[in-house]
Design a protein around this motif. Structure first.
Motif, PDB file in Angstrom:
ATOM      1  N   THR A  32       0.916  -1.033   0.001  1.00  0.00           N
ATOM      2  CA  THR A  32       0.014   0.068   0.076  1.00  0.00           C
ATOM      3  C   THR A  32       0.746   1.349   0.046  1.00  0.00           C
ATOM      4  N   LYS A  33       0.569   2.269  -0.748  1.00  0.00           N
ATOM      5  CA  LYS A  33       1.087   3.481  -0.790  1.00  0.00           C
ATOM      6  C   LYS A  33       0.586   4.392  -0.165  1.00  0.00           C
ATOM      7  N   LYS A  34       1.140   5.097   0.876  1.00  0.00           N
ATOM      8  CA  LYS A  34       0.618   6.008   1.588  1.00  0.00           C
ATOM      9  C   LYS A  34       0.640   7.469   0.753  1.00  0.00           C
ATOM     10  N   VAL A  35      -0.614   8.118   0.848  1.00  0.00           N
ATOM     11  CA  VAL A  35      -0.615   9.406  -0.017  1.00  0.00           C
ATOM     12  C   VAL A  35      -1.029  10.303   1.018  1.00  0.00           C
ATOM     13  N   ALA A  36      -0.316  11.373   1.034  1.00  0.00           N
ATOM     14  CA  ALA A  36      -0.603  12.756   1.758  1.00  0.00           C
ATOM     15  C   ALA A  36      -1.668  13.546   1.243  1.00  0.00           C
ATOM     16  N   THR A  37      -2.571  13.567   2.011  1.00  0.00           N
ATOM     17  CA  THR A  37      -3.609  14.624   1.339  1.00  0.00           C
ATOM     18  C   THR A  37      -4.043  15.666   2.266  1.00  0.00           C
ATOM     19  N   LYS A  38      -4.150  17.026   1.617  1.00  0.00           N
ATOM     20  CA  LYS A  38      -4.282  18.041   2.512  1.00  0.00           C
ATOM     21  C   LYS A  38      -6.205  18.118   2.179  1.00  0.00           C
ATOM     22  N   VAL A  39      -6.459  17.967   3.566  1.00  0.00           N
ATOM     23  CA  VAL A  39      -7.999  18.327   3.852  1.00  0.00           C
ATOM     24  C   VAL A  39      -8.278  19.719   4.365  1.00  0.00           C
ATOM     25  N   ALA A  40      -9.166  20.221   3.587  1.00  0.00           N
ATOM     26  CA  ALA A  40      -9.287  21.591   3.847  1.00  0.00           C
ATOM     27  C   ALA A  40     -10.646  21.665   4.410  1.00  0.00           C
ATOM     28  N   VAL A  41     -10.836  22.335   5.643  1.00  0.00           N
ATOM     29  CA  VAL A  41     -12.059  22.532   6.359  1.00  0.00           C
ATOM     30  C   VAL A  41     -12.844  23.517   5.972  1.00  0.00           C
ATOM     31  N   ILE A  42     -13.937  23.638   5.192  1.00  0.00           N
ATOM     32  CA  ILE A  42     -14.774  25.035   4.906  1.00  0.00           C
ATOM     33  C   ILE A  42     -16.030  24.801   5.863  1.00  0.00           C
ATOM     34  N   ASP A  43     -16.209  25.945   6.254  1.00  0.00           N
ATOM     35  CA  ASP A  43     -17.106  26.094   7.028  1.00  0.00           C
ATOM     36  C   ASP A  43     -18.169  27.287   6.274  1.00  0.00           C
ATOM     37  N   ALA A  44     -19.372  27.655   6.886  1.00  0.00           N
ATOM     38  CA  ALA A  44     -20.229  28.617   6.166  1.00  0.00           C
ATOM     39  C   ALA A  44     -19.368  29.877   6.000  1.00  0.00           C
ATOM     40  N   THR A  45     -18.889  30.373   6.879  1.00  0.00           N
ATOM     41  CA  THR A  45     -18.229  31.749   6.600  1.00  0.00           C
ATOM     42  C   THR A  45     -17.129  31.597   5.582  1.00  0.00           C
ATOM     43  N   ALA A  46     -16.241  30.758   5.633  1.00  0.00           N
ATOM     44  CA  ALA A  46     -15.060  30.370   4.522  1.00  0.00           C
ATOM     45  C   ALA A  46     -16.039  30.249   3.173  1.00  0.00           C
ATOM     46  N   ALA A  47     -17.139  29.584   3.030  1.00  0.00           N
ATOM     47  CA  ALA A  47     -17.757  29.373   1.849  1.00  0.00           C
ATOM     48  C   ALA A  47     -18.217  30.690   1.296  1.00  0.00           C
ATOM     49  N   GLY A  48     -18.581  31.581   2.218  1.00  0.00           N
ATOM     50  CA  GLY A  48     -19.017  32.871   1.936  1.00  0.00           C
ATOM     51  C   GLY A  48     -17.829  33.625   1.165  1.00  0.00           C
ATOM     52  N   PHE A  49     -16.580  33.766   1.777  1.00  0.00           N
ATOM     53  CA  PHE A  49     -15.702  34.501   1.528  1.00  0.00           C
ATOM     54  C   PHE A  49     -15.186  33.962   0.092  1.00  0.00           C
ATOM     55  N   LYS A  50     -15.126  32.397  -0.254  1.00  0.00           N
ATOM     56  CA  LYS A  50     -14.781  31.990  -1.370  1.00  0.00           C
ATOM     57  C   LYS A  50     -15.935  32.079  -2.354  1.00  0.00           C
ATOM     58  N   ALA A  51     -17.006  32.447  -2.106  1.00  0.00           N
ATOM     59  CA  ALA A  51     -18.061  33.171  -3.225  1.00  0.00           C
ATOM     60  C   ALA A  51     -17.818  34.442  -3.529  1.00  0.00           C
ATOM     61  N   GLY A  52     -17.426  35.230  -2.548  1.00  0.00           N
ATOM     62  CA  GLY A  52     -17.042  36.712  -2.796  1.00  0.00           C
ATOM     63  C   GLY A  52     -15.761  36.616  -3.927  1.00  0.00           C
ATOM     64  N   ASP A  53     -14.753  35.645  -3.473  1.00  0.00           N
ATOM     65  CA  ASP A  53     -13.498  35.519  -4.558  1.00  0.00           C
ATOM     66  C   ASP A  53     -14.097  35.312  -5.936  1.00  0.00           C
ATOM     67  N   VAL A  54     -14.954  34.342  -6.110  1.00  0.00           N
ATOM     68  CA  VAL A  54     -15.428  33.984  -7.458  1.00  0.00           C
ATOM     69  C   VAL A  54     -16.249  35.132  -7.994  1.00  0.00           C
ATOM     70  N   TYR A  55     -17.239  35.793  -7.250  1.00  0.00           N
ATOM     71  CA  TYR A  55     -17.878  36.695  -7.770  1.00  0.00           C
ATOM     72  C   TYR A  55     -16.959  37.974  -8.144  1.00  0.00           C
ATOM     73  N   GLU A  56     -15.988  38.266  -7.694  1.00  0.00           N
ATOM     74  CA  GLU A  56     -14.965  39.320  -7.926  1.00  0.00           C
ATOM     75  C   GLU A  56     -14.565  38.863  -9.318  1.00  0.00           C
ATOM     76  N   ALA A  57     -14.040  37.684  -9.486  1.00  0.00           N
ATOM     77  CA  ALA A  57     -13.078  37.295 -10.714  1.00  0.00           C
ATOM     78  C   ALA A  57     -13.976  37.309 -11.697  1.00  0.00           C
ATOM     79  N   LEU A  58     -15.246  36.930 -11.548  1.00  0.00           N
ATOM     80  CA  LEU A  58     -16.134  37.225 -12.893  1.00  0.00           C
ATOM     81  C   LEU A  58     -16.640  38.392 -13.024  1.00  0.00           C
ATOM     82  N   ALA A  59     -16.858  39.337 -12.092  1.00  0.00           N
ATOM     83  CA  ALA A  59     -17.131  40.656 -12.342  1.00  0.00           C
ATOM     84  C   ALA A  59     -15.896  41.364 -13.082  1.00  0.00           C
ATOM     85  N   ALA A  60     -14.726  40.921 -12.574  1.00  0.00           N
ATOM     86  CA  ALA A  60     -13.499  41.448 -13.237  1.00  0.00           C
ATOM     87  C   ALA A  60     -13.366  41.192 -14.766  1.00  0.00           C
TER      88      ALA A  60
END
Length: 104
Positions: A32-60
């Protein structure tokens, strides 16, 4: 009178023991090969900030972009882009057209 059969000790052992194979059997091994994976925990606040980033990128950009293009423009991962897009879809802020996304 019945005849008595005689056998040698070697012949008796040969009959009793199972036949040995000429070639050695290979034991199955699994690795078996061990694979290191990075797991990001995204809560509602973080999702809202990512939505803002996406919105700004599309608007620009002022045009439809793919997920990869949005992620690059917003300087976030594609997974974070998808989280932000999910938020914006729920709010009715973006629309999809043939794998490209734009503001509604």
């Amino acid at each position: 009178m019945a005849e008595k059969k005689t056998t040698t000790k070697a012949a008796a052992e040969k009959k009793a023991a199972p036949a040995k194979k000429a070639c050695a059997t290979k034991k199955a091994t699994t690795t078996t090969k061990k694979v290191a994976t990075k797991v990001a925990v995204i809560d509602a606040t973080a999702a809202g900030f990512k939505a803002g980033d996406v919105y700004e990128a599309l608007a620009a950009a002022q045009k439809a972009l793919t997920v990869k293009e949005i992620a690059k423009a917003a300087k976030i991962s594609e997974e974070e882009t998808l989280v932000g897009m999910g938020w914006l879809f729920k709010e009715g802020k973006i629309v999809a057209a043939e794998e490209k996304y734009t503001l509604a």
